[in-house]
Design a protein around this motif. Structure first.
Motif, mmCIF file in Angstrom:
data_model
loop_
_atom_site.group_PDB
_atom_site.id
_atom_site.type_symbol
_atom_site.label_atom_id
_atom_site.label_comp_id
_atom_site.label_asym_id
_atom_site.label_seq_id
_atom_site.Cartn_x
_atom_site.Cartn_y
_atom_site.Cartn_z
ATOM 1 N N MET A 442 0.849 -1.185 0.000
ATOM 2 C CA MET A 442 0.000 0.000 0.000
ATOM 3 C C MET A 442 0.886 1.237 0.000
ATOM 4 O O MET A 442 1.826 1.345 0.801
ATOM 5 N N MET A 443 0.596 2.182 -0.895
ATOM 6 C CA MET A 443 1.377 3.418 -1.001
ATOM 7 C C MET A 443 0.430 4.612 -1.071
ATOM 8 O O MET A 443 -0.696 4.488 -1.566
ATOM 9 N N THR A 444 0.922 5.752 -0.602
ATOM 10 C CA THR A 444 0.147 6.990 -0.674
ATOM 11 C C THR A 444 0.706 7.881 -1.776
ATOM 12 O O THR A 444 1.890 7.820 -2.110
ATOM 13 N N VAL A 445 -0.162 8.723 -2.359
ATOM 14 C CA VAL A 445 0.227 9.690 -3.383
ATOM 15 C C VAL A 445 -0.234 11.067 -2.931
ATOM 16 O O VAL A 445 -1.392 11.241 -2.519
ATOM 17 N N GLU A 446 0.697 12.036 -2.991
ATOM 18 C CA GLU A 446 0.379 13.399 -2.581
ATOM 19 C C GLU A 446 0.339 14.312 -3.793
ATOM 20 O O GLU A 446 1.046 14.089 -4.773
ATOM 21 N N ASN A 447 -0.473 15.375 -3.720
ATOM 22 C CA ASN A 447 -0.528 16.359 -4.799
ATOM 23 C C ASN A 447 0.592 17.379 -4.626
ATOM 24 O O ASN A 447 1.444 17.250 -3.723
ATOM 25 N N SER A 453 -3.778 12.573 -1.896
ATOM 26 C CA SER A 453 -4.754 12.591 -2.992
ATOM 27 C C SER A 453 -5.205 11.186 -3.389
ATOM 28 O O SER A 453 -6.363 11.003 -3.755
ATOM 29 N N HIS A 454 -4.321 10.211 -3.306
ATOM 30 C CA HIS A 454 -4.680 8.863 -3.759
ATOM 31 C C HIS A 454 -3.959 7.811 -2.919
ATOM 32 O O HIS A 454 -2.938 8.090 -2.263
ATOM 33 N N HIS A 455 -4.490 6.606 -2.989
ATOM 34 C CA HIS A 455 -3.820 5.407 -2.486
ATOM 35 C C HIS A 455 -3.623 4.447 -3.654
ATOM 36 O O HIS A 455 -4.490 4.346 -4.521
ATOM 37 N N ILE A 456 -2.493 3.751 -3.651
ATOM 38 C CA ILE A 456 -2.232 2.711 -4.655
ATOM 39 C C ILE A 456 -1.990 1.407 -3.922
ATOM 40 O O ILE A 456 -1.116 1.331 -3.041
ATOM 41 N N ALA A 457 -2.746 0.395 -4.287
ATOM 42 C CA ALA A 457 -2.580 -0.936 -3.704
ATOM 43 C C ALA A 457 -2.110 -1.891 -4.792
ATOM 44 O O ALA A 457 -2.739 -1.999 -5.841
ATOM 45 N N VAL A 458 -0.980 -2.562 -4.553
ATOM 46 C CA VAL A 458 -0.427 -3.546 -5.488
ATOM 47 C C VAL A 458 -0.341 -4.876 -4.749
ATOM 48 O O VAL A 458 0.219 -4.940 -3.636
#
Length: 902
Positions: A442-447, A453-458
């Motif tokens: 699980m990773m977070t994405v910032e603007n 702003s988003h989460h990415i799950a792989v």
């Protein structure tokens, strides 16, 4: 001009006569002069009309003369030649020849003086007519016809000359000139009258013009000022601008365009230089775009590639407006251009990222800050069973299994919020309800503002990995055929049972079993039948043992049963009950492939703490008791006793004979070739010891190697085997020139003996044999202690360059951890796994697993016991490097190996 041309007409006629009518230039000059005279006459003058008619008639006559002139010239050439030919052909016709000569002279005289044509034409015509009647020959008629042509032309020319004289062109042209003068004077009077009125009009116009000019100058200044402003605006514009005329010539460009494309030195959008700068794949499209816009009033755009100053292609977006006049005439283009190379690169990067996202083998899920699903890839759909349409807008909670606690998720989200990433194993649920393990990142994405702003799950499915781990764990601890514990697992269980027994003051019984006649079954019915028999025996042993007992397969046809938690008073009775049940069952018939099979069993029993106080001794004493039972040649059992005199005496006897065998040269070596499975070429040999006793006969290695190890004789035997094998290897290498290697089996006793490595160095130096040509074969059982002295010796041998091979891999002690700690160059798959290939799927799975594991560690694999072609082909297909066995060659004496090599 007309008067002058009338004189030219006479001059042309004179030139025509003086030239003896031999050139066409004079005739053509005559015709040209007539045409020029007509062109000077104005049709509006009445007197000029008559003159035009006269000149046109003269022109028609001159054109007739021009047409006849060619025939005239041919006749002039033909007449003298034909008269000369007649004189040669008919010399007797003197009178005719003279008449013709006379006619020729008269015609020539007529050509010189054209003024006598009318006087002489009648006598000449009469003379020609008279000759024509007198001579009927065809060639004479042709000659006379040419004479008539010459005479006719002169007559036509004379008549034309008289017409020219009669028309008196200069007089008529003077009359025409007088008419012109009168008309001209009349026009002058009218012009003077108009001049006065015109002066007044001009004066008024000048005043109006002055006013208009002043106004225009103001407008020009205003327009120039606005033009400069517009140019500045265009130059500061963030786009390239240009304007062209209908032919494509640039009539306006801004500074941005000049900076970008000034190096082209072109000022036309259709120029070759500009078109060559456009990417070859886009040129036709651009030209077609320009052509289509000529007929289109609306603005339109196109994207294409063009070369910049550095020679790289950049992407441009060109918006074009076609400029038309009020009558619909194409006047040119107005164009704005934007460099979209950066956007194109971003589009390509986005497209590439989308391809990676969509085609990743791992599931990917993108959510917003509220953890609502925005997008998933195909792998997500495949792994979870949910379609993209079903999950978008929902939360990932629909895949939770409930196996993780709320505290687990709280801890996970705290780590994600604090560090921006979390990794770990988690269970998930598919759409059909199946639960599967996954490795989740699980990773977070910032603007740009630093806000979430988003989460990415792989994630990836761990089902197959888990299964593989279980398979490897099973292979490491259990027997693949019987599903019983293997030797390593069994030893651990025994050690645990002894510790429990010590604490509880209980007894532990160890039963060692060896099947009788199993080899006969295996050899007669095949390995598949042998495996079926082992599985049935294992099931019967579990049924005969107590529920708390542990049954294990510790060898090819050997089993062990651990009976723990027994009171001392009950140990022998409970052991006897189990043993009797085993003997009764194993002495019954087994049905294998619709055939009855009879086997037996020899059982040895040792008891803790009476017979041994350690795992090794307990197992050893049970094994000794089992061998004692086997020596009786019938199915039975025996408890370990210190008074097993018969067996001890036999061992002592064999030990004594073995000591003498080395000195009396009763021991010798056989060599079994080891083949490269792919090339079918010999790679090396395994040295195998043999004992031929003069009285006892051939004694198998299994009957004396163990005794030699226990008696310490294996040290001297091992040295002899090493020196003999290396010496023979040098001989074969010298005979063949091939770098074979020699594999020598080494026991644990040898490795534990001080000076073993030094002795190996001594032998290699003495034989001048490279260390890489020697391979030391060791068994798995040597490495139960990872800190053992023998392991350190193997590392020293490996540093010397000696190859290390692990023999009998997978038969019970296999520990995968050894593969990364031991200096192993080659793994030897035991024959028990090879013998039933390809019939036994379990054996095939084990072999594949061993090969895959070895390949992962960069270790070569050799399989022993290959007896059939199918076995070799299957091993080769799975990546096994080498093999040995009866399919290739049985172990042979050195002399037969020499013949084989030759």
């Amino acid at each position: 001009n007309i008067s002058a041309n009338s004189n030219l007409l006479k001059d042309s006629l004179l030139l025509l006569k003086n030239a003896n009518y031999s050139q066409t230039d004079n005739v053509e000059q005559l015709e040209l002069n007539l045409k020029r005279s007509i062109s000077y006459l104005p049709n509006s003058v009445a007197s000029g009309v008559d003159l035009i008619d006269i000149l046109q008639r003269l022109l028609m006559e001159s054109q007739s003369i021009t047409a006849n002139f060619r025939s005239y010239r041919l006749s002039l050439v033909f007449l003298p030649k034909e008269i000369q030919r007649l004189q040669q052909e008919f010399p007797e016709q003197n009178t005719l020849i003279l008449e013709l000569r006379n006619l020729q002279q008269q015609l020539q005289a007529l050509s010189v003086s054209g003024s006598d044509v009318l006087l002489q034409q009648k006598p000449l015509k009469a003379q020609i007519k008279t000759l024509s009647k007198a001579h009927k020959q065809r060639h004479i008629k042709a000659l006379l016809k040419n004479a008539a042509t010459i005479l006719s032309f002169h007559q036509q020319l004379s008549s034309f000359e008289q017409q020219v004289e009669h028309f008196n062109l200069p007089h008529k042209s003077q009359s025409l000139l007088n008419d012109y003068n009168k008309a001209f004077l009349k026009q002058i009077y009218r012009a003077n009258w108009l001049k006065q009125w015109f002066s007044l009009v001009v004066f008024g116009v000048l005043i109006g013009t002055a006013v208009s000019l002043f106004y225009l100058l103001n407008r020009v200044y205003f327009l120039e000022n606005n033009s400069q402003k517009l140019q500045q605006i265009a130059d500061y514009a963030p786009v390239m601008l240009w304007m062209s005329d209908a032919a494509g010539n640039l009539i306006f460009t801004n500074d941005y365009w000049e900076k970008t494309f000034s190096f082209y030195n072109h000022r036309n959008i259709y120029s070759t230089e500009y078109l060559e700068g456009i990417h070859p794949d886009d040129r036709i499209m651009v030209l077609a775009f320009y052509q289509n816009q000529v007929n289109n009033l609306e603005a339109s755009g196109i994207q294409f590639r063009v070369k910049n100053k550095e020679g790289d292609y950049i992407y441009l977006h060109e918006s074009l407006v076609t400029h038309f006049s009020e009558h619909g005439e194409h006047l040119g283009f107005i164009c704005s251009i934007v460099d979209v190379s950066h956007q194109k690169k971003l589009e390509e990067d986005v497209h590439l990222a989308a391809c990676v996202f969509e085609n990743s083998i791992e599931g990917i899920c993108l959510t917003n800050a509220q953890n609502e699903i925005l997008q998933v890839n195909r792998a997500f759909e495949k792994l979870t069973g949910y379609s993209r349409k079903e999950v978008i807008g929902t939360k990932p909670d629909l895949m939770r299994t409930g196996l993780q606690t709320a505290e687990f998720y709280t801890k996970m989200w705290n780590e994600i919020n604090n560090t921006g990433i979390w990794q770990g194993e988690i269970s998930s649920r598919r759409k059909n309800g199946d639960v599967f393990p996954e490795w989740l990142t699980m990773m977070t994405v910032e603007n740009d503002s630093g806000e979430l702003s988003h989460h990415i799950a792989v994630f990836r499915d761990l089902t197959e990995q888990k299964k593989a781990e279980e398979d490897i764990k099973f292979l490491a601890n259990y027997d693949s055929i019987t599903k019983l514990s293997n030797r390593k697992m069994f030893n651990n269980i025994v050690a645990h049972a002894l510790n429990q027994a010590r604490r509880n003051q209980m007894c532990v019984a160890m039963l060692f079993l060896s099947l009788s006649r199993f080899k006969a079954v295996n050899d007669t019915l095949g390995h598949e039948a042998g495996n079926q028999l082992l599985a049935l025996v294992a099931e019967d042993l579990k049924n005969c043992a107590r529920d708390v007992d542990t049954v294990a397969r510790v060898g090819g046809d050997e089993f062990a049963i651990l009976m723990d938690g027994i009171a001392k008073k009950d140990v022998y009775s409970q052991c006897t009950d189990v043993i009797e049940a085993i003997l009764q069952r194993l002495n019954s018939a087994y049905i294998i492939d619709d055939k009855k099979v009879f086997i037996g069993v020899a059982i040895g029993i040792s008891v803790f703490p009476d017979d041994a106080d350690s795992v090794e001794l307990l197992i050893k004493h049970a094994d000794m008791a089992m061998h004692y039972t086997k020596s009786k040649q019938h199915d039975d059992f025996a408890f370990y006793s210190k008074n097993l005199n018969t067996r001890v005496q036999k061992r002592l006897h064999i030990e004594q004979e073995l000591r003498e065998a080395l000195a009396k040269e009763q021991l010798f070596l056989h060599y079994q070739p080891q083949y490269n499975l792919e090339t079918q070429q010999i790679e090396g040999f395994e040295a195998l010891i043999r004992w031929q006793h003069p009285e006892l006969g051939f004694i198998p290695p299994d009957d004396f190697i163990g005794i030699a190890e226990e008696a310490g004789l294996i040290i001297e035997i091992g040295k002899w085997v090493l020196e003999t094998a290396c010496k023979q290897l040098v001989i074969w290498q010298q005979q063949t020139g091939f770098p074979f290697r020699m594999a020598v089996n080494v026991s644990l006793k040898q490795l534990e003996r001080e000076g073993f490595v030094e002795h190996v160095q001594y032998v290699l130096a003495k034989m001048e044999l490279p260390a890489v040509m020697l391979e030391v074969e060791v068994t798995e059982s040597m490495f139960l202690d990872e800190d053992s002295y023998s392991l350190k010796l193997l590392h020293r041998l490996h540093e010397l360059g000696v190859q290390i091979s692990m023999d009998d891999f997978g038969t019970g002690y296999s520990n995968m951890a050894y593969l990364k700690k031991l200096p192993i160059n080659r793994i030897k798959i035991d024959r028990c796994f090879v013998s039933d290939i390809p019939a036994d799927k379990d054996d095939m799975a084990i072999v594949c697993a061993i090969i895959d594991i070895a390949r992962h560690f960069g270790i070569k694999v050799i399989a022993e016991g290959i007896e059939e072609q199918q076995q070799g082909e299957y091993l080769l297909s799975q990546g096994c490097d080498e093999g040995q066995g009866y399919f290739f060659s049985r172990p042979l004496p050195a002399a037969e190996i020499t013949k084989l090599l030759i």
